[in-house]
Motif scaffolding. Structure first.
Motif, PDB file in Angstrom:
ATOM      1  N   TYR A 234       2.686 -15.137 -47.710  1.00 35.72           N
ATOM      2  CA  TYR A 234       2.079 -15.130 -49.042  1.00 35.72           C
ATOM      3  C   TYR A 234       0.951 -14.103 -49.144  1.00 35.72           C
ATOM      4  CZ  TYR A 234       4.255 -18.567 -52.065  1.00 35.72           C
ATOM      5  OH  TYR A 234       5.126 -19.207 -52.923  1.00 35.72           O
ATOM      6  N   ILE A 235       0.247 -13.857 -48.058  1.00 33.65           N
ATOM      7  CA  ILE A 235      -0.774 -12.799 -48.063  1.00 33.65           C
ATOM      8  C   ILE A 235      -0.122 -11.446 -48.344  1.00 33.65           C
ATOM      9  CG2 ILE A 235      -2.380 -11.505 -46.608  1.00 33.65           C
ATOM     10  CD1 ILE A 235      -3.166 -14.124 -45.288  1.00 33.65           C
ATOM     11  N   SER A 236       1.025 -11.196 -47.693  1.00 34.76           N
ATOM     12  CA  SER A 236       1.731  -9.941 -47.940  1.00 34.76           C
ATOM     13  C   SER A 236       2.177  -9.840 -49.390  1.00 34.76           C
ATOM     14  CB  SER A 236       2.929  -9.811 -46.997  1.00 34.76           C
ATOM     15  OG  SER A 236       3.939 -10.759 -47.319  1.00 34.76           O
ATOM     16  N   ALA A 237       2.652 -10.953 -49.957  1.00 37.74           N
ATOM     17  CA  ALA A 237       3.081 -10.942 -51.353  1.00 37.74           C
ATOM     18  C   ALA A 237       1.895 -10.747 -52.295  1.00 37.74           C
ATOM     19  CB  ALA A 237       3.810 -12.244 -51.690  1.00 37.74           C
ATOM     20  N   LEU A 238       0.760 -11.365 -51.957  1.00 36.27           N
ATOM     21  CA  LEU A 238      -0.417 -11.232 -52.802  1.00 36.27           C
ATOM     22  C   LEU A 238      -0.950  -9.800 -52.808  1.00 36.27           C
ATOM     23  CD1 LEU A 238      -2.458 -12.736 -54.584  1.00 36.27           C
ATOM     24  CD2 LEU A 238      -3.807 -13.181 -52.531  1.00 36.27           C
ATOM     25  N   VAL A 239      -0.711  -9.073 -51.730  1.00 34.15           N
ATOM     26  CA  VAL A 239      -1.138  -7.672 -51.665  1.00 34.15           C
ATOM     27  C   VAL A 239      -0.120  -6.764 -52.350  1.00 34.15           C
ATOM     28  CG1 VAL A 239      -1.603  -5.736 -50.122  1.00 34.15           C
ATOM     29  CG2 VAL A 239      -2.498  -8.009 -49.567  1.00 34.15           C
ATOM     30  N   LEU A 240       1.157  -6.953 -52.042  1.00 34.63           N
ATOM     31  CA  LEU A 240       2.188  -6.036 -52.525  1.00 34.63           C
ATOM     32  C   LEU A 240       2.476  -6.209 -54.016  1.00 34.63           C
ATOM     33  CD1 LEU A 240       4.702  -6.186 -49.529  1.00 34.63           C
ATOM     34  CD2 LEU A 240       3.133  -4.331 -50.100  1.00 34.63           C
ATOM     35  N   TRP A 241       2.527  -7.443 -54.493  1.00 35.93           N
ATOM     36  CA  TRP A 241       2.897  -7.657 -55.890  1.00 35.93           C
ATOM     37  C   TRP A 241       1.923  -6.965 -56.862  1.00 35.93           C
ATOM     38  CZ3 TRP A 241       7.251  -9.607 -58.091  1.00 35.93           C
ATOM     39  CH2 TRP A 241       7.199  -9.863 -59.462  1.00 35.93           C
ATOM     40  N   PRO A 242       0.604  -7.180 -56.766  1.00 37.63           N
ATOM     41  CA  PRO A 242      -0.301  -6.472 -57.692  1.00 37.63           C
ATOM     42  C   PRO A 242      -0.282  -4.954 -57.492  1.00 37.63           C
ATOM     43  CG  PRO A 242      -1.411  -8.350 -56.684  1.00 37.63           C
ATOM     44  CD  PRO A 242      -0.138  -8.141 -55.927  1.00 37.63           C
ATOM     45  N   LEU A 243      -0.146  -4.510 -56.240  1.00 37.42           N
ATOM     46  CA  LEU A 243      -0.144  -3.073 -55.986  1.00 37.42           C
ATOM     47  C   LEU A 243       0.984  -2.376 -56.736  1.00 37.42           C
ATOM     48  CD1 LEU A 243      -0.965  -2.651 -52.182  1.00 37.42           C
ATOM     49  CD2 LEU A 243      -2.354  -1.926 -54.122  1.00 37.42           C
ATOM     50  N   TYR A 244       2.190  -2.894 -56.610  1.00 37.53           N
ATOM     51  CA  TYR A 244       3.354  -2.237 -57.189  1.00 37.53           C
ATOM     52  C   TYR A 244       3.596  -2.618 -58.653  1.00 37.53           C
ATOM     53  CZ  TYR A 244       4.684  -0.321 -52.685  1.00 37.53           C
ATOM     54  OH  TYR A 244       4.701   0.398 -51.509  1.00 37.53           O
ATOM     55  N   GLN A 245       2.839  -3.598 -59.155  1.00 34.67           N
ATOM     56  CA  GLN A 245       2.992  -3.969 -60.559  1.00 34.67           C
ATOM     57  C   GLN A 245       1.899  -3.380 -61.447  1.00 34.67           C
ATOM     58  OE1 GLN A 245       5.574  -5.162 -61.714  1.00 34.67           O
ATOM     59  NE2 GLN A 245       6.471  -6.789 -60.492  1.00 34.67           N
ATOM     60  N   PHE A 246       0.694  -3.144 -60.876  1.00 37.63           N
ATOM     61  CA  PHE A 246      -0.442  -2.754 -61.706  1.00 37.63           C
ATOM     62  C   PHE A 246      -1.092  -1.428 -61.298  1.00 37.63           C
ATOM     63  CE2 PHE A 246      -0.511  -7.518 -61.650  1.00 37.63           C
ATOM     64  CZ  PHE A 246       0.008  -7.682 -62.921  1.00 37.63           C
ATOM     65  N   ILE A 247      -0.655  -0.815 -60.211  1.00 39.54           N
ATOM     66  CA  ILE A 247      -1.192   0.483 -59.809  1.00 39.54           C
ATOM     67  C   ILE A 247      -0.257   1.579 -60.318  1.00 39.54           C
ATOM     68  CG2 ILE A 247      -1.898   1.947 -57.888  1.00 39.54           C
ATOM     69  CD1 ILE A 247      -3.671  -0.491 -58.374  1.00 39.54           C
ATOM     70  N   GLU A 249      -0.031   4.762 -59.746  1.00 41.57           N
ATOM     71  CA  GLU A 249       0.499   5.685 -58.744  1.00 41.57           C
ATOM     72  C   GLU A 249       1.722   5.137 -58.038  1.00 41.57           C
ATOM     73  OE1 GLU A 249      -2.553   4.867 -59.176  1.00 41.57           O
ATOM     74  OE2 GLU A 249      -3.577   6.750 -59.708  1.00 41.57           O
ATOM     75  N   LEU A 250       1.862   3.800 -58.019  1.00 40.28           N
ATOM     76  CA  LEU A 250       2.998   3.160 -57.350  1.00 40.28           C
ATOM     77  C   LEU A 250       4.065   2.696 -58.342  1.00 40.28           C
ATOM     78  CD1 LEU A 250       1.050   1.052 -54.680  1.00 40.28           C
ATOM     79  CD2 LEU A 250       2.248   3.225 -54.350  1.00 40.28           C
ATOM     80  N   GLY A 251       3.945   3.162 -59.565  1.00 39.44           N
ATOM     81  CA  GLY A 251       4.948   2.824 -60.568  1.00 39.44           C
ATOM     82  C   GLY A 251       4.611   1.620 -61.410  1.00 39.44           C
ATOM     83  N   GLY A 252       3.396   1.097 -61.280  1.00 35.03           N
ATOM     84  CA  GLY A 252       3.003  -0.076 -62.046  1.00 35.03           C
ATOM     85  C   GLY A 252       2.367   0.268 -63.375  1.00 35.03           C
ATOM     86  N   GLN A 253       1.997  -0.752 -64.129  1.00 39.94           N
ATOM     87  CA  GLN A 253       1.347  -0.599 -65.429  1.00 39.94           C
ATOM     88  C   GLN A 253      -0.014  -1.275 -65.377  1.00 39.94           C
ATOM     89  OE1 GLN A 253       4.509  -2.437 -67.776  1.00 39.94           O
ATOM     90  NE2 GLN A 253       5.118  -0.437 -68.566  1.00 39.94           N
ATOM     91  N   PRO A 254      -1.094  -0.499 -65.303  1.00 40.17           N
ATOM     92  CA  PRO A 254      -2.421  -1.090 -65.130  1.00 40.17           C
ATOM     93  C   PRO A 254      -2.936  -1.838 -66.345  1.00 40.17           C
ATOM     94  CG  PRO A 254      -2.585   1.287 -65.406  1.00 40.17           C
ATOM     95  CD  PRO A 254      -1.124   0.970 -65.283  1.00 40.17           C
TER      96      PRO A 254
END
Length: 323
Positions: A234-247, A249-254
């Motif tokens: 869950y720690i990995s998911a808590l880090v990866l999900w916001p990174l790739y959804q809201f950053i 540069e990683l294709g997310g929408q801030p």
């Protein structure tokens, strides 16, 4: 007087619970009927909430009929575990449906008959959740006063109920596959939710049937390792999900405004950005629950005791007395 010769439910308590179920049935029935009457304008969130209210109504109706038709002493011991567990889930389901439906749909509906129906449905859902909580509290006090051991009294099982419930809500949001299929890191997050949900559900089923007490002593160590792995996942998911959804540069929408689905004043659906945010928040919530679960099992292993009856044969004695 020994409690082993009597049913876990006192007659008065069973009557009180049955009386509570009548307004529970009425509240959930009115809630889903009001939303169903809104037709196509109820949207995906309305369909989601309506399905949950329908499930609560149906299962409450079945339990009520069964308990009215049978004497309490004729129920298997695990029946009470099942009914109490369902009541806990029903309270959580109605509460979450009330919150999600109100903040993602009701506030955006223009003033008029549809808005009135949506507000009324939310109110009846809140009433139903309160009624389910009252039933849980009454049964809890009954078991506590009679000094009857039930798995739902234990910290570990309450944590499993919360873990599986939060995961279920996450899965509801993940029904929109466009949120994660475009990115392997996000697919890993979805895998984490599934991997952690399955063993939690299995352990909950073992507790429901009281098979846990038939398992060898290393079960506590196994639970500790399982909780540790779940926390790490869950720690990995808590880090990866916001990174790739809201950053960006990683294709997310801030920002929410960058999502075209969120531009309409009323879309009758929860827009993708809101769904991403909901999953991120629920991931953090479930991580906290898993951390509490890890702490519980670490304490049990270190102390060398578990939350169980005073003697190892109490559960089997209760089963044989009631059967």
């Amino acid at each position: 007087m020994s409690t082993r010769s009597t049913s876990p439910y006192g007659g008065a308590v069973l009557d009180t619970c049955c009386c509570l179920r009548l307004p529970q049935l009425f509240s959930t029935c009115v809630a889903f009927s009001l939303v169903a009457d809104m037709g196509f304008q109820r949207g995906a969130i309305g369909n989601w909430s309506m399905s949950f209210w329908c499930v609560c109504f149906a299962i409450t109706f079945i339990i009520t009929i069964v308990e009215y038709c049978r004497h309490p002493s004729s129920f298997p011991f695990f029946w009470y575990n099942i009914s109490v567990t369902y009541t806990c889930y029903a309270a959580l389901i109605c509460l979450s449906a009330s919150i999600i439906y109100s903040i993602t749909y009701v506030q955006f509906v223009p003033y008029g008959p549809y808005r009135d129906r949506a507000i009324a449905a939310t109110a009846f859902s809140c009433i139903a959740s309160v009624l389910y909580v009252i039933e849980v509290a009454i049964i809890w006090d009954c078991y506590k006063l009679k000094e009857i051991f039930f798995y739902v009294h234990t910290t570990r099982s309450l944590l499993k109920v919360l873990e599986t419930f939060v995961a279920g809500v996450i899965f509801a949001f993940l029904s929109n596959t466009s949120l994660y299929l475009h990115q392997p890191a996000l697919e890993w997050c979805v895998a984490v939710y599934s991997i952690c949900f399955i063993p939690a559900a299995v352990v909950l089923l073992l507790d429901l049937a009281e098979w846990k007490y038939m398992l060898p002593r290393p079960f506590s160590i196994f639970q500790l390792v399982l909780s540790l792995l779940s926390v790490l996942f869950y720690i990995s998911a808590l880090v990866l999900w916001p990174l790739y959804q809201f950053i960006e540069e990683l294709g997310g929408q801030p920002q929410r405004s960058s999502d075209e689905d969120c531009m309409d004043e009323l879309t009758y659906n929860m827009c993708a950005w809101d769904q991403r945010l909901a999953v991120a928040v629920l991931t953090a919530v479930n991580l906290l629950i898993y951390v509490a679960d890890l702490g519980y099992w670490a304490h049990q292993v270190s102390v060398g005791t578990e939350d169980q009856p005073r003697d190892s044969q109490e559960v089997s004695s209760l089963n044989s007395d009631i059967l």
